[in-house]
Write a protein that holds these residues in place. Structure first.
Motif, PDB file in Angstrom:
ATOM      1  N   TYR A 218       5.500  27.084  24.140  1.00 36.26           N
ATOM      2  CA  TYR A 218       6.165  27.556  23.024  1.00 36.26           C
ATOM      3  C   TYR A 218       6.139  28.923  22.830  1.00 36.26           C
ATOM      4  CZ  TYR A 218       6.959  22.849  21.437  1.00 36.26           C
ATOM      5  OH  TYR A 218       7.587  21.457  20.927  1.00 36.26           O
TER       6      TYR A 218
ATOM      7  N   TYR B 151      -1.445  12.066  23.269  1.00 34.63           N
ATOM      8  CA  TYR B 151      -0.202  12.529  23.652  1.00 34.63           C
ATOM      9  C   TYR B 151      -0.378  12.753  25.234  1.00 34.63           C
ATOM     10  CZ  TYR B 151       3.772  15.335  24.332  1.00 34.63           C
ATOM     11  OH  TYR B 151       5.086  15.932  24.785  1.00 34.63           O
TER      12      TYR B 151
ATOM     13  N   HIS C  32       5.909  10.020  29.481  1.00 34.83           N
ATOM     14  CA  HIS C  32       5.982  10.765  28.412  1.00 34.83           C
ATOM     15  C   HIS C  32       5.509   9.795  27.498  1.00 34.83           C
ATOM     16  CE1 HIS C  32       8.758  13.349  25.852  1.00 34.83           C
ATOM     17  NE2 HIS C  32       7.569  12.937  25.039  1.00 34.83           N
TER      18      HIS C  32
ATOM     19  N   ASN D  63       3.866   9.234  23.697  1.00 36.77           N
ATOM     20  CA  ASN D  63       3.447   9.754  22.390  1.00 36.77           C
ATOM     21  C   ASN D  63       2.368   8.863  22.062  1.00 36.77           C
ATOM     22  OD1 ASN D  63       5.424  11.912  21.647  1.00 36.77           O
ATOM     23  ND2 ASN D  63       6.764  10.590  22.021  1.00 36.77           N
TER      24      ASN D  63
HETATM   25  C1  ISE Z   1       9.581  15.267  19.932  1.00 39.46           C
HETATM   26  O1  ISE Z   1      10.994  15.507  19.136  1.00 39.46           O
HETATM   27  C2  ISE Z   1       9.463  16.396  20.903  1.00 39.46           C
HETATM   28  O2  ISE Z   1      10.214  17.267  21.221  1.00 39.46           O
HETATM   29  C3  ISE Z   1       8.259  16.382  21.625  1.00 39.46           C
HETATM   30  O3  ISE Z   1       8.062  17.338  22.592  1.00 39.46           O
HETATM   31  C4  ISE Z   1       8.220  15.118  22.453  1.00 39.46           C
HETATM   32  O4  ISE Z   1       7.172  14.953  23.331  1.00 39.46           O
HETATM   33  C5  ISE Z   1       8.439  13.726  21.443  1.00 39.46           C
HETATM   34  O5  ISE Z   1       8.644  12.896  22.564  1.00 39.46           O
HETATM   35  C6  ISE Z   1       9.534  13.988  20.832  1.00 39.46           C
HETATM   36  O6  ISE Z   1       9.748  12.722  19.898  1.00 39.46           O
END
Ligand code: ISE
Length: 334
Positions: free
Chosen positions: A275, A230, A154, A156
């Motif tokens: 979503y 991402y 995961h 970011n």
């Molecule tokens: C963010 O708050 C989210 O919900 C995103 O989906 C996630 O990928 C991210 O790491 C979070 O900080």
């Protein structure tokens, strides 16, 4: 008649939900955009044609012209606003996590049990992601044999907030994996260990988690700020095979001896379809009272919060922490 939805919180996710409700959700109407900062609410309301703006979320929840609520305000407000929705008898789609405190999450479940019906859908949208759905289907249909391990990345692009800490990687980012792995494996967790590499940059460095499930599987999760894009990946490994997640990719550039595919800058494009599907499931729930079999409920939110709390302790104390949950009320089985 359309379901009139109030979006509470006009930040990054509130704006995205307002857009989905206004432009992409048959049978729903964007009734109110509410934010503590009126100008921010106004900007989003104007952009997506909301009927009204407001600054007081509780007053919005009570309004007779609001049928359902979408909570996308800061994490610390989620539980109390969900409780207000239950008290007002209004279904709520609450962004994850319902709270970073498992005690608060439990309070939400208790209020729902007392009310005697479901009100709260939690925004763990990855359950609606096609690649995750196919991973679950491969396991269910026996293509993998028994599941043994699940690897998760995961990454970011940057820390989602300036004051983001390693703890927040566990309480804000990793709950997605806590939830989706639990959903796919259909097993709760019994323990979590958390590690960080010895080499850490001043930005939040990688956090690496290893979880054990009650079913005997191992789940590992890397949460990281990787700069390049991402990037969420996952692989479920079974006795007979493995299944990996692919991110949607609509084109690839081949030129000058390279082949290049783009990364999204954050989670919204990666999970756009998830979503949409999640929000459609919510509208269906509001209209019919039938809670989606895929969506996360308040109990699922509690489970993710318990794991996150254990994870924060595991990081701090440098040891494996058992995951101990309250017994699941019958209300949430089936
Ligand atoms: C963010 O708050 C989210 O919900 C995103 O989906 C996630 O990928 C991210 O790491 C979070 O900080």
């Amino acid at each position: 008649m359309s379901i009139r939805i109030a979006v509470i919180g006009a930040g990054v996710m509130g704006a995205d939900h307002a857009r989905i409700v206004a432009e992409d959700l048959p049978g729903a109407a964007l009734q109110v955009v509410c934010d503590a900062a009126e100008d921010r609410a106004r900007r989003i309301a104007d952009a997506f044609g909301a009927a009204d703006v407001a600054t007081d979320p509780r007053a919005v929840i009570a309004r007779a012209d609001v049928d359902a609520v979408l909570v996308a305000s800061p994490d610390v407000t989620h539980a109390s606003l969900s409780l207000a929705c239950i008290a007002a008898g209004k279904p709520v789609l609450c962004e994850k996590p319902p709270s970073q405190s498992s005690a608060d999450c439990l309070e939400v479940t208790e209020a729902e049990v007392r009310a005697g019906r479901r009100y709260v859908q939690v925004g763990f949208m990855r359950r609606f992601d096609q690649s995750s759905a196919e991973m679950k289907a491969a396991l269910l249909h026996g293509a993998l044999g028994r599941a043994l391990m699940m690897h998760n990345f995961h990454r970011n692009v940057e820390t989602p907030a300036a004051d983001f800490t390693a703890d927040m990687a566990i309480t804000n980012s990793a709950p997605h994996e806590f939830d989706v792995a639990r959903f796919i494996l259909e097993s709760d967790y019994v323990g979590i260990s958390v590690f960080q590499p010895a080499i850490l940059t001043p930005r939040v460095g990688p956090v690496f988690m290893v979880l054990e499930t009650a079913g005997g599987q191992l789940v590992n999760i890397e949460v990281n700020n990787a700069s390049y894009g991402y990037d969420v990946r996952g692989e479920l490994v079974g006795e007979k095979g493995a299944v990996s997640l692919n991110a949607p990719s609509y084109s690839r550039l081949d030129a000058e001896l390279h082949h290049v595919a783009d990364y999204a800058a954050d989670w919204r494009p990666r999970y756009a379809e998830a979503y949409r599907r999640q929000n459609k499931a919510f509208v269906h729930f509001v209209r019919t009272g039938a809670f989606s079999a895929i969506a996360a409920n308040a109990w699922d939110g509690y489970c993710a919060a318990v794991v996150a709390e254990a994870g924060v302790r595991a990081l701090k104390e440098g040891r494996r922490i058992p995951v101990e949950m309250s017994p699941r009320p019958d209300f949430y089985t089936g």
